[in-house]
Design a protein around this motif. Structure first.
Motif, short mmCIF file in Angstrom:
data_model
loop_
_atom_site.label_atom_id
_atom_site.label_comp_id
_atom_site.label_asym_id
_atom_site.label_seq_id
_atom_site.Cartn_x
_atom_site.Cartn_y
_atom_site.Cartn_z
N LEU A 150 45.83 38.23 46.93
CA LEU A 150 45.73 37.00 46.14
C LEU A 150 45.10 35.86 46.91
O LEU A 150 44.54 34.93 46.31
CB LEU A 150 47.12 36.59 45.65
CG LEU A 150 47.79 37.52 44.64
CD1 LEU A 150 49.21 37.06 44.36
CD2 LEU A 150 47.00 37.58 43.34
N LYS A 153 41.72 34.78 46.06
CA LYS A 153 41.58 34.24 44.70
C LYS A 153 40.69 35.13 43.83
O LYS A 153 39.71 34.68 43.22
CB LYS A 153 41.02 32.81 44.75
CG LYS A 153 41.94 31.84 45.48
CD LYS A 153 41.40 30.43 45.49
CE LYS A 153 42.36 29.49 46.22
NZ LYS A 153 41.86 28.10 46.27
N ARG A 155 39.43 37.53 40.71
CA ARG A 155 39.59 37.51 39.26
C ARG A 155 40.35 38.74 38.78
O ARG A 155 40.94 38.72 37.72
CB ARG A 155 38.22 37.46 38.57
CG ARG A 155 37.45 36.18 38.82
CD ARG A 155 36.29 36.05 37.85
NE ARG A 155 36.76 35.79 36.49
CZ ARG A 155 35.97 35.82 35.41
NH1 ARG A 155 34.71 36.13 35.53
NH2 ARG A 155 36.47 35.57 34.22
N LEU A 157 42.93 42.11 40.05
CA LEU A 157 43.81 42.68 41.06
C LEU A 157 43.93 44.18 40.79
O LEU A 157 44.34 44.60 39.71
CB LEU A 157 45.18 42.00 40.98
CG LEU A 157 46.15 42.20 42.15
CD1 LEU A 157 45.52 41.70 43.46
CD2 LEU A 157 47.46 41.46 41.88
N LEU A 181 53.29 37.94 37.96
CA LEU A 181 51.84 37.76 37.99
C LEU A 181 51.22 38.07 36.62
O LEU A 181 50.34 37.35 36.14
CB LEU A 181 51.21 38.66 39.05
CG LEU A 181 51.46 38.28 40.51
CD1 LEU A 181 50.94 39.36 41.44
CD2 LEU A 181 50.79 36.94 40.84
N THR A 186 47.48 37.00 35.28
CA THR A 186 46.66 37.70 36.28
C THR A 186 46.10 38.99 35.68
O THR A 186 46.83 39.76 35.06
CB THR A 186 47.50 38.04 37.52
OG1 THR A 186 48.06 36.85 38.05
CG2 THR A 186 46.65 38.71 38.59
#
Length: 246
Positions: A150, A153, A155, A157, A181, A186
């Motif tokens: 993370l 940063k 876009r 995961l 998340l 996320t």
């Protein structure tokens, strides 16, 4: 968007991925299910460029993973959390989290450390920033791994069986972090055997069988009798997983 078009990958004579097509849009949580050896982890490794494609193409926000000139930019769009943590043992938790932002993104050290401490605090590790991996439990190491991803940063995961090496209590810790998340919006592609958790957080479920995509359905439809469960192989897999967890 992550776009996967006709991806094939073999190791020797063994086809591990066979014509896989998949889309992942911002805000989605897509869980990949399937038996061991079905190609799930290989797909994650292809998306982040750790495995070279034999055929097909993968792009992340328009950057081609299979093009060496675009790979680095594609990787900056996504962060990967691995099954076995892969933390640097000679670095503290905070150093593991801040290394890439400092070296790759050229973030000033003080700024990266402030952000890193905030991330560690968000997963309950505010008091362990200066601890080395050997001084942390498996669940704590995996939470550091999530923070490390993370910190860039990303876009998107990418999570590869992140609880498979953990005991039930540590698994619950990590799944709680991932649920938060997901609730925060996320975007995640999640390889897992945690069926109930996948059902809870996913917008879609993908099922791989011997490298082929058998299903790509909204979560409710995947678990419906006239949806994913109508496919004999998927029904067999879910039944076995249920028995194994009883």
């Amino acid at each position: 968007m992550i776009q996967i078009d006709g991806v094939g990958k073999s190791f020797g004579r063994t086809k591990v991925l066979d014509g896989v097509n998949l889309r992942l849009a911002p805000g989605e949580v897509v869980s990949i299910l399937g038996a061991s050896g079905s190609g799930k982890s290989t797909l994650i490794r292809c998306i982040n460029g750790l495995e070279k494609l034999d055929r097909g193409r993968i792009s992340i926000d328009g950057f081609r993973v299979d093009d060496p000139k675009q790979l680095q930019q594609a990787r900056r769009c996504s962060g990967t959390v691995f099954q076995l943590f892969h933390l640097y043992p000679h670095m503290t938790a905070l150093q593991n989290v801040t290394l890439a932002p400092i070296e790759v993104l050229k973030v000033p050290r003080s700024e990266a450390e402030d952000a890193g401490r905030a991330l560690l605090a968000s997963v309950g590790l505010s008091g362990r920033a200066d601890a080395y991996p050997a001084q942390l439990s498996g669940g704590q190491r995996q939470r550091v791994g999530i923070c490390r991803a993370l910190a860039m940063k990303p876009r998107y995961l990418l999570l590869d069986e992140v609880t498979s090496a953990l005991d039930p209590e540590m698994t619950a810790e990590v799944l709680d972090i991932l649920a938060r998340l997901a609730a925060a919006g996320t975007t995640m592609l999640f390889v897992t055997h945690e069926i109930d958790f996948a059902r809870q957080i996913s917008t879609r479920i993908v099922f791989l069988e011997q490298g082929r995509l058998l299903a790509d359905l909204p979560t409710a439809q995947f678990f419906a009798a006239d949806g994913g469960l109508a496919h004999p192989r998927i029904a067999q897999f879910l039944s076995k997983m249920k028995k194994d967890h009883q």
